[in-house]
Enzyme design. Structure first.
Site, mmCIF file in Angstrom:
data_model
loop_
_atom_site.group_PDB
_atom_site.id
_atom_site.type_symbol
_atom_site.label_atom_id
_atom_site.label_comp_id
_atom_site.label_asym_id
_atom_site.label_seq_id
_atom_site.Cartn_x
_atom_site.Cartn_y
_atom_site.Cartn_z
ATOM 1 N N CYS A 80 0.901 11.925 -18.878
ATOM 2 C CA CYS A 80 1.595 11.463 -17.671
ATOM 3 C C CYS A 80 0.986 10.117 -17.318
ATOM 4 C CB CYS A 80 1.358 12.476 -16.561
ATOM 5 S SG CYS A 80 1.959 11.959 -14.947
ATOM 6 N N ASN A 81 1.816 9.090 -17.251
ATOM 7 C CA ASN A 81 1.280 7.769 -16.924
ATOM 8 C C ASN A 81 0.713 7.733 -15.510
ATOM 9 O OD1 ASN A 81 3.390 7.236 -19.156
ATOM 10 N ND2 ASN A 81 2.262 5.323 -19.039
ATOM 11 N N CYS A 191 6.597 6.049 -18.709
ATOM 12 C CA CYS A 191 6.646 7.345 -18.022
ATOM 13 C C CYS A 191 7.023 8.329 -19.118
ATOM 14 C CB CYS A 191 7.700 7.340 -16.920
ATOM 15 S SG CYS A 191 8.024 8.995 -16.249
ATOM 16 N N THR A 192 6.294 9.426 -19.198
ATOM 17 C CA THR A 192 6.501 10.321 -20.342
ATOM 18 C C THR A 192 7.826 11.078 -20.263
ATOM 19 O OG1 THR A 192 5.160 12.013 -19.234
ATOM 20 C CG2 THR A 192 4.058 10.593 -20.842
ATOM 21 N N HIS A 193 8.481 11.062 -19.117
ATOM 22 C CA HIS A 193 9.824 11.650 -19.056
ATOM 23 C C HIS A 193 10.842 10.820 -19.855
ATOM 24 C CE1 HIS A 193 8.210 14.057 -15.768
ATOM 25 N NE2 HIS A 193 9.335 14.745 -15.717
HETATM 26 N N1 DGL Z 1 5.846 11.918 -16.381
HETATM 27 C C1 DGL Z 1 5.127 11.199 -15.399
HETATM 28 C C2 DGL Z 1 4.596 9.864 -15.912
HETATM 29 O O1 DGL Z 1 4.481 9.652 -17.087
HETATM 30 C C3 DGL Z 1 5.632 10.976 -14.009
HETATM 31 C C4 DGL Z 1 6.820 11.557 -13.437
HETATM 32 C C5 DGL Z 1 6.647 11.809 -11.965
HETATM 33 O O2 DGL Z 1 6.888 10.904 -11.157
HETATM 34 O O3 DGL Z 1 6.236 12.909 -11.638
HETATM 35 O O4 DGL Z 1 4.224 9.034 -15.123
#
Ligand code: DGL
Length: 283
Positions: A80-81, A191-193
């Site tokens: 998660c970034n 962002c990993t999403h």
């Molecule tokens: N997947 C998360 C990232 O890489 C963040 C998503 C969120 O805002 O929760 O930052």
């Protein structure tokens, strides 16, 4: 507990994210380390992390890391970034001897590859305002025009598995089209999403724009930091399929459905609950 002990056989790797985004990293980790076992924790009760203050995200990351270490994790991937921006340095100080791998925006390869001098970084507010991003911009983007796009809508779209181009076209038209018109030729997924939207992004931006997805590099780095370096793919021809213990602090049924859809396989998951003392438990 001695956190620096190496794995007796197959390593156990903890992976954390606010939600399903870290599954993009888990997917790469399973390819890179097919003999490893994983515990994946989605802190969906606190999703999204992006708009939260860094010190709050740090507390969540601390609780999850503690839990993963109590479960015997040999290494932890902060997939998660936002959580990396908030907690990576802190976690390394707090749990010395534990290998932590974290995310930082992949500005370096994008800055090296751009022909137009224009790069877009797609991310969340926590990452955009955090220390790791400031550092990579300082180090690698001196001669590049970097456009930072804070995109909470794309996080929520992935969380609800609305990742077809038709679902995403309105936000692409609003936020991406102007940047493409200005000549952006590199898109960094910070962002990993967002790798789960890569297919729609590719269809939208066309073949000439590069989409930088750091997940394979994170998986390679994880293999390198594991105690007693895990064997690489070529040396384990008969590796058993990796096992993953999927957990969420949020809605179990929804996590199971969305994670199964994103991974393209039917998964089972377990509920975890935050306790009053800041730990994670089954009750
Ligand atoms: N997947 C998360 C990232 O890489 C963040 C998503 C969120 O805002 O929760 O930052």
């Amino acid at each position: 507990m001695n956190h620096s002990a190496g794995p007796a056989s197959a390593p156990l790797i903890g992976v954390l994210d606010s939600g399903v985004g870290g599954l993009s990293i888990l997917r790469a980790l399973r390819q890179e380390l097919p003999a490893a076992s994983f515990v994946y924790i989605a802190d969906q009760i606190h999703l999204p992390y992006g708009p939260r203050p860094l010190d709050e995200i740090r507390q969540f990351a601390h609780g999850i890391a503690r839990h993963l270490l109590d479960r015997g994790a040999h290494a932890i991937v902060v997939a998660c970034n936002a959580a990396s921006a908030a907690s990576l340095l802190y976690l390394r100080q707090t749990f010395p001897g534990v290998p932590f791998v974290g995310m930082e925006p992949a500005v370096k390869p994008a800055a090296a590859a751009t022909h137009t001098g224009r790069v877009a970084v797609l991310t969340t507010a926590a990452t955009a305002g955090g220390p790791l991003y400031a550092r990579v911009l300082d180090r690698f983007a001196a001669n590049v025009d970097v456009r930072t796009v804070v995109w909470p809508e794309l996080v929520l779209a992935v969380e609800t598995n609305r990742i077809a181009l038709d679902d995403l076209r309105p936000i692409f038209d609003r936020d991406l089209a102007p940047l493409l018109a200005e000549g952006v030729d590199q898109i960094v997924l910070a962002c990993t999403h967002f790798p789960f939207a890569a297919q729609a992004l590719r269809a939208y931006v066309g073949p000439d724009v590069m989409i930088v997805d750091p997940s394979p590099a994170i998986a390679r780095q994880t293999r390198h930091v594991l105690p007693d370096h895990a064997p690489d793919r070529s040396s384990i021809p008969q590796a058993s399929p990796s096992s993953v213990d999927y957990c969420t602090t949020g809605n179990l049924a929804r996590f199971t459905v969305v994670a199964s859809a994103l991974l393209g396989e039917s998964i089972q998951a377990r509920q975890l609950t935050w306790q009053a003392d800041g730990s994670l438990g089954p009750d």
